[in-house]
Design an enzyme around this catalytic site. Structure first.
Site, mmCIF file in Angstrom:
data_model
loop_
_atom_site.group_PDB
_atom_site.id
_atom_site.type_symbol
_atom_site.label_atom_id
_atom_site.label_comp_id
_atom_site.label_asym_id
_atom_site.label_seq_id
_atom_site.Cartn_x
_atom_site.Cartn_y
_atom_site.Cartn_z
ATOM 1 N N THR A 113 0.814 -1.213 0.000
ATOM 2 C CA THR A 113 0.000 0.000 0.000
ATOM 3 C C THR A 113 0.846 1.262 0.000
ATOM 4 O O THR A 113 1.963 1.282 0.557
ATOM 5 C CB THR A 113 -0.908 0.027 1.241
ATOM 6 O OG1 THR A 113 -1.568 1.297 1.335
ATOM 7 C CG2 THR A 113 -0.116 -0.190 2.522
ATOM 8 N N TYR A 161 -2.044 0.282 10.083
ATOM 9 C CA TYR A 161 -2.238 -0.394 8.803
ATOM 10 C C TYR A 161 -0.989 -0.274 7.936
ATOM 11 O O TYR A 161 -0.443 -1.275 7.443
ATOM 12 C CB TYR A 161 -3.446 0.191 8.072
ATOM 13 C CG TYR A 161 -3.522 -0.223 6.620
ATOM 14 C CD1 TYR A 161 -3.627 -1.565 6.267
ATOM 15 C CD2 TYR A 161 -3.481 0.726 5.599
ATOM 16 C CE1 TYR A 161 -3.677 -1.949 4.929
ATOM 17 C CE2 TYR A 161 -3.538 0.354 4.274
ATOM 18 C CZ TYR A 161 -3.633 -0.983 3.939
ATOM 19 O OH TYR A 161 -3.675 -1.362 2.621
#
Length: 332
Positions: free
Chosen positions: A117, A141
């Site tokens: 990501t 995250y």
């Protein structure tokens, strides 16, 4: 030889399954269906319900199906949720990736493509970010994904496992042929939330923060069509199959859109002027992040759907299809 796709019942993994099928390859899918949808997997694709953290299960699949490549999508992805429950994110995104890598190494898997990501970068300012930028994630995250990247890099050096790490920017759209789209209940993707509001499935939508250092004060993101992203995974695996070296690569279009620009485009496409409410910033959200994806394009990736309106149109078609299916079920 065979490809194993973890999280193949989910949004991105499911579209990647379709991309492989479209070119004549049938992968196998492992998914625990915690957020994925069994109906997303075509009937001719072998499916196994299970946890990627179950090393022995994965090893059996690797050995029984002669798997030589793993594409790993299974993960939790909601930034605010990761801030509220970080240990769950480190378990699902990092610890279970460790277990999956153990199975890959024990099973002598040759190739590994990892779903990472842009959240590993943190705040990058207004300029596009390249893979050489120092990671500075703002959320558990992002950190959980970065830790998994480090493990994969080290495993690659120690165990002769070649890999491509793909750092996604904001994924949007739906299959242009209408076969698949974002179906996860309570999804937090901006375009899906805006479309659900336009279609009266939500009474309003919130914009989180209006004082960011961006042209209109709202966050700026690089949106990439999910079908183009799926094809990026094919390009990554082809690179490895052709003897290419391990790489870490961005996947985006290099053009940023603010939250307000996205909302305005949704309004234009749907013809609905839905309610917007202003809310405070969310912890972990960078102001702006836009990709430099030159290296992925050099690998052979050719984006075909680089158009925000087209992404929203495809997603709108999918949301309308979901509503129609629910109406038919209710009538029965």
């Amino acid at each position: 030889m065979t490809i194993l796709i973890t999280g193949g019942a989910g949004f991105i993994g499911g579209h990647t399954v379709l991309a492989f099928l479209d070119r004549g390859e049938i992968p196998i899918v492992l998914d625990d269906l915690s957020t994925g949808n069994r109906a997303a997997i075509p009937s001719d694709v072998p499916f196994f319900a299970g946890d990627v953290g179950d090393t022995e299960l994965v090893l059996r699949l690797v050995q029984n199906h002669r798997i030589d490549a793993i594409l790993h999508f299974a993960a939790k992805i909601v930034v605010p949720e990761s801030v509220a429950d970080p240990l769950n994110y480190y378990l699902n995104n990092t610890v279970k990736t460790h277990a999956l890598l153990q199975a890959a190494v024990r099973g002598k898997v040759k190739h590994f493509v990892f779903s990472s990501t842009a959240a590993v970068y943190g705040n990058t300012g207004s300029k596009s970010v390249s893979e050489t930028a120092d990671p500075a994630p703002l959320s558990p995250y992002g950190r959980s994904k970065l830790m998994s990247e480090y493990m994969l890099v080290d495993a690659g050096e120690a165990y002769d496992l070649r890999y491509v790490i793909l750092r996604y920017f904001n994924v949007a759209g739906a299959d242009p042929a209408g076969r698949l789209g974002q179906s996860t209940p309570g999804a937090t993707h901006l375009i899906k939330v805006a479309l659900e509001t336009a279609l009266r499935r939500r009474t309003y939508m919130s914009i989180y923060g209006s004082d960011y250092p961006t042209p209109d004060g709202t966050c700026v993101r690089d949106y990439v069509h999910v079908s183009d992203l799926a094809r990026a995974h094919l390009a990554a695996l082809d690179h490895l199959r052709n003897g290419g070296e391990s790489r870490t690569l961005n996947c985006g279009y290099g053009r940023g859109y603010s939250v307000r620009e996205v909302v305005d485009t949704v309004r234009n496409i749907t013809g609905v002027d839905f309610e917007i409410r202003q809310a405070p910033r969310r912890e972990g959200d960078p102001a702006s992040i836009v990709a430099n994806s030159d290296q992925l394009m050099k690998l052979g990736w050719k984006p075909e759907l680089n158009d925000l309106a087209k992404m929203i149109e495809h997603a709108h078609n999918w949301e309308s299809k979901l509503i129609a299916a629910e109406s038919r079920t209710a009538i029965r």
